[in-house]
Motif scaffolding. Structure first.
Motif, PDB file in Angstrom:
ATOM      1  N   VAL A   1       0.854  -1.190   0.000  1.00 17.00           N
ATOM      2  CA  VAL A   1       0.000   0.000   0.000  1.00 17.00           C
ATOM      3  C   VAL A   1       0.889   1.238   0.000  1.00 17.00           C
ATOM      4  N   GLN A   2       0.673   2.102  -0.955  1.00 18.71           N
ATOM      5  CA  GLN A   2       1.394   3.378  -0.978  1.00 18.71           C
ATOM      6  C   GLN A   2       0.422   4.491  -0.641  1.00 18.71           C
ATOM      7  N   LEU A   3       0.899   5.456   0.115  1.00 21.41           N
ATOM      8  CA  LEU A   3       0.065   6.557   0.563  1.00 21.41           C
ATOM      9  C   LEU A   3       0.590   7.852  -0.032  1.00 21.41           C
ATOM     10  N   GLN A   4      -0.311   8.594  -0.650  1.00 17.51           N
ATOM     11  CA  GLN A   4       0.053   9.860  -1.262  1.00 17.51           C
ATOM     12  C   GLN A   4      -0.685  10.976  -0.551  1.00 17.51           C
ATOM     13  N   ALA A   5       0.064  11.783   0.175  1.00 17.65           N
ATOM     14  CA  ALA A   5      -0.534  12.879   0.931  1.00 17.65           C
ATOM     15  C   ALA A   5      -0.409  14.185   0.164  1.00 17.65           C
ATOM     16  N   SER A   6      -1.350  15.060   0.427  1.00 19.39           N
ATOM     17  CA  SER A   6      -1.303  16.399  -0.164  1.00 19.39           C
ATOM     18  C   SER A   6      -1.914  17.377   0.819  1.00 19.39           C
ATOM     19  N   GLY A   7      -1.636  18.647   0.572  1.00 23.33           N
ATOM     20  CA  GLY A   7      -2.123  19.688   1.460  1.00 23.33           C
ATOM     21  C   GLY A   7      -0.997  20.204   2.334  1.00 23.33           C
ATOM     22  N   GLY A   8      -1.360  20.825   3.424  1.00 25.71           N
ATOM     23  CA  GLY A   8      -0.367  21.416   4.303  1.00 25.71           C
ATOM     24  C   GLY A   8       0.075  22.764   3.781  1.00 25.71           C
ATOM     25  N   GLY A   9       1.170  23.279   4.359  1.00 27.64           N
ATOM     26  CA  GLY A   9       1.678  24.569   3.954  1.00 27.64           C
ATOM     27  C   GLY A   9       1.835  25.501   5.128  1.00 27.64           C
ATOM     28  N   CYS A  21      -5.076  12.239   1.999  1.00 24.46           N
ATOM     29  CA  CYS A  21      -4.153  11.133   1.771  1.00 24.46           C
ATOM     30  C   CYS A  21      -4.911  10.009   1.100  1.00 24.46           C
ATOM     31  N   ALA A  22      -4.403   9.574  -0.031  1.00 26.26           N
ATOM     32  CA  ALA A  22      -5.039   8.506  -0.786  1.00 26.26           C
ATOM     33  C   ALA A  22      -4.161   7.274  -0.797  1.00 26.26           C
ATOM     34  N   CYS A  94       0.725  10.635   6.899  1.00 24.55           N
ATOM     35  CA  CYS A  94      -0.432   9.783   6.696  1.00 24.55           C
ATOM     36  C   CYS A  94      -0.087   8.364   7.146  1.00 24.55           C
ATOM     37  N   TYR A  95      -1.051   7.701   7.711  1.00 19.62           N
ATOM     38  CA  TYR A  95      -0.846   6.363   8.270  1.00 19.62           C
ATOM     39  C   TYR A  95      -1.988   5.451   7.846  1.00 19.62           C
ATOM     40  N   ALA A  96      -1.634   4.207   7.577  1.00 19.88           N
ATOM     41  CA  ALA A  96      -2.660   3.206   7.299  1.00 19.88           C
ATOM     42  C   ALA A  96      -2.194   1.871   7.843  1.00 19.88           C
ATOM     43  N   ASN A  97      -3.124   1.137   8.362  1.00 20.37           N
ATOM     44  CA  ASN A  97      -2.846  -0.212   8.831  1.00 20.37           C
ATOM     45  C   ASN A  97      -3.577  -1.184   7.929  1.00 20.37           C
ATOM     46  N   SER A  98      -2.839  -2.113   7.368  1.00 16.88           N
ATOM     47  CA  SER A  98      -3.435  -3.102   6.471  1.00 16.88           C
ATOM     48  C   SER A  98      -2.949  -4.478   6.876  1.00 16.88           C
ATOM     49  N   GLY A  99      -3.871  -5.269   7.371  1.00 18.34           N
ATOM     50  CA  GLY A  99      -3.512  -6.616   7.785  1.00 18.34           C
ATOM     51  C   GLY A  99      -2.463  -6.645   8.879  1.00 18.34           C
ATOM     52  N   TRP A 104       3.243   4.221   5.907  1.00 14.79           N
ATOM     53  CA  TRP A 104       3.387   5.654   6.141  1.00 14.79           C
ATOM     54  C   TRP A 104       3.544   6.409   4.834  1.00 14.79           C
ATOM     55  N   GLY A 105       2.927   7.591   4.774  1.00 19.10           N
ATOM     56  CA  GLY A 105       3.127   8.483   3.654  1.00 19.10           C
ATOM     57  C   GLY A 105       4.438   9.235   3.808  1.00 19.10           C
ATOM     58  N   GLN A 106       4.707  10.092   2.845  1.00 18.30           N
ATOM     59  CA  GLN A 106       6.011  10.750   2.796  1.00 18.30           C
ATOM     60  C   GLN A 106       6.126  11.933   3.753  1.00 18.30           C
TER      61      GLN A 106
END
Length: 114
Positions: A1-9, A21-22, A94-99, A104-106
Protein backbone atom coordinates in the motif's frame (compact mmCIF):
# COMPACT_ATOMS: atom_id res chain seq x y z
CA UNK A 1 0.00 0.00 0.00
CA UNK A 2 1.39 3.38 -0.98
CA UNK A 3 0.07 6.56 0.56
CA UNK A 4 0.05 9.86 -1.26
CA UNK A 5 -0.53 12.88 0.93
CA UNK A 6 -1.30 16.40 -0.16
CA UNK A 7 -2.12 19.69 1.46
CA UNK A 8 -0.37 21.42 4.30
CA UNK A 9 1.68 24.57 3.95
CA UNK A 10 1.93 27.82 5.85
CA UNK A 11 -0.81 29.56 7.81
CA UNK A 12 -1.10 32.14 10.54
CA UNK A 13 -2.29 31.18 13.98
CA UNK A 14 -6.04 30.84 14.10
CA UNK A 15 -6.21 29.81 10.48
CA UNK A 16 -7.19 26.54 8.80
CA UNK A 17 -5.57 23.99 6.57
CA UNK A 18 -6.63 20.69 5.09
CA UNK A 19 -4.75 17.50 4.38
CA UNK A 20 -5.71 14.53 2.27
CA UNK A 21 -4.15 11.13 1.77
CA UNK A 22 -5.04 8.51 -0.79
CA UNK A 23 -4.05 4.87 -0.64
CA UNK A 24 -2.76 3.32 -3.81
CA UNK A 25 -5.52 0.78 -3.96
CA UNK A 26 -8.90 0.17 -2.47
CA UNK A 27 -8.50 -2.53 0.12
CA UNK A 28 -10.98 -3.46 2.76
CA UNK A 29 -8.23 -4.37 5.21
CA UNK A 30 -6.95 -0.79 5.42
CA UNK A 31 -8.17 -0.04 8.92
CA UNK A 32 -7.62 2.41 10.43
CA UNK A 33 -6.26 5.31 8.41
CA UNK A 34 -5.18 8.57 9.87
CA UNK A 35 -2.49 11.06 10.70
CA UNK A 36 0.49 11.33 12.96
CA UNK A 37 2.81 14.29 13.31
CA UNK A 38 6.36 14.98 14.36
CA UNK A 39 7.53 18.37 15.53
CA UNK A 40 11.22 19.30 15.58
CA UNK A 41 12.99 17.58 18.44
CA UNK A 42 9.92 15.59 19.42
CA UNK A 43 8.66 12.08 18.90
CA UNK A 44 6.03 11.21 16.36
CA UNK A 45 2.59 11.41 17.92
CA UNK A 46 -0.96 10.49 17.05
CA UNK A 47 -3.17 13.23 15.64
CA UNK A 48 -6.27 11.33 14.59
CA UNK A 49 -7.34 8.05 13.08
CA UNK A 50 -10.58 6.80 11.63
CA UNK A 51 -11.81 3.28 11.10
CA UNK A 52 -13.50 1.88 8.03
CA UNK A 53 -16.73 2.18 10.04
CA UNK A 54 -15.97 5.90 10.22
CA UNK A 55 -15.28 5.94 13.94
CA UNK A 56 -12.78 8.70 14.73
CA UNK A 57 -10.15 8.86 17.41
CA UNK A 58 -8.43 12.15 18.27
CA UNK A 59 -5.48 13.19 20.34
CA UNK A 60 -6.60 15.37 23.22
CA UNK A 61 -4.54 18.25 21.88
CA UNK A 62 -6.61 18.48 18.69
CA UNK A 63 -10.09 17.58 19.88
CA UNK A 64 -12.60 20.23 18.92
CA UNK A 65 -10.24 21.78 16.37
CA UNK A 66 -9.42 19.01 13.90
CA UNK A 67 -11.86 16.85 11.99
CA UNK A 68 -10.93 13.59 10.33
CA UNK A 69 -13.05 12.03 7.63
CA UNK A 70 -12.75 9.20 5.18
CA UNK A 71 -14.07 8.13 1.81
CA UNK A 72 -13.98 4.35 1.81
CA UNK A 73 -14.74 4.06 -1.88
CA UNK A 74 -11.60 6.04 -2.64
CA UNK A 75 -9.59 4.86 0.38
CA UNK A 76 -8.86 8.49 1.07
CA UNK A 77 -8.61 10.13 4.45
CA UNK A 78 -8.94 13.83 5.10
CA UNK A 79 -7.93 16.06 7.98
CA UNK A 80 -9.49 19.48 8.39
CA UNK A 81 -7.45 21.57 10.82
CA UNK A 82 -9.03 24.67 12.31
CA UNK A 83 -7.92 27.14 14.97
CA UNK A 84 -4.32 26.23 14.33
CA UNK A 85 -1.65 27.27 16.80
CA UNK A 86 2.13 27.35 16.63
CA UNK A 87 2.15 24.07 18.59
CA UNK A 88 0.57 22.37 15.58
CA UNK A 89 3.67 23.06 13.49
CA UNK A 90 5.04 19.68 12.44
CA UNK A 91 5.51 17.25 9.63
CA UNK A 92 2.25 15.37 9.26
CA UNK A 93 2.40 11.74 8.19
CA UNK A 94 -0.43 9.78 6.70
CA UNK A 95 -0.85 6.36 8.27
CA UNK A 96 -2.66 3.21 7.30
CA UNK A 97 -2.85 -0.21 8.83
CA UNK A 98 -3.43 -3.10 6.47
CA UNK A 99 -3.51 -6.62 7.79
CA UNK A 100 -1.51 -5.57 10.84
CA UNK A 101 1.20 -3.86 8.82
CA UNK A 102 1.73 -0.12 9.23
CA UNK A 103 2.26 2.04 6.18
CA UNK A 104 3.39 5.65 6.14
CA UNK A 105 3.13 8.48 3.65
CA UNK A 106 6.01 10.75 2.80
CA UNK A 107 5.08 13.51 5.24
CA UNK A 108 3.81 16.99 4.57
CA UNK A 109 4.92 20.08 6.45
CA UNK A 110 2.45 22.28 8.29
CA UNK A 111 3.82 25.55 9.58
CA UNK A 112 1.76 27.82 11.80
CA UNK A 113 3.04 31.30 12.42
CA UNK A 114 2.21 32.83 15.78
Amino acid sequence: VQLQASGGGFVQAGGSLGLSCAASRVEWRINPMGWYRQAPGKQRELVATITSALLPNYADSVKGRFTISRDNAKNTVYLQMDSLTAEDTAVYYCYANSGGVAYWGQGTLVTVSS
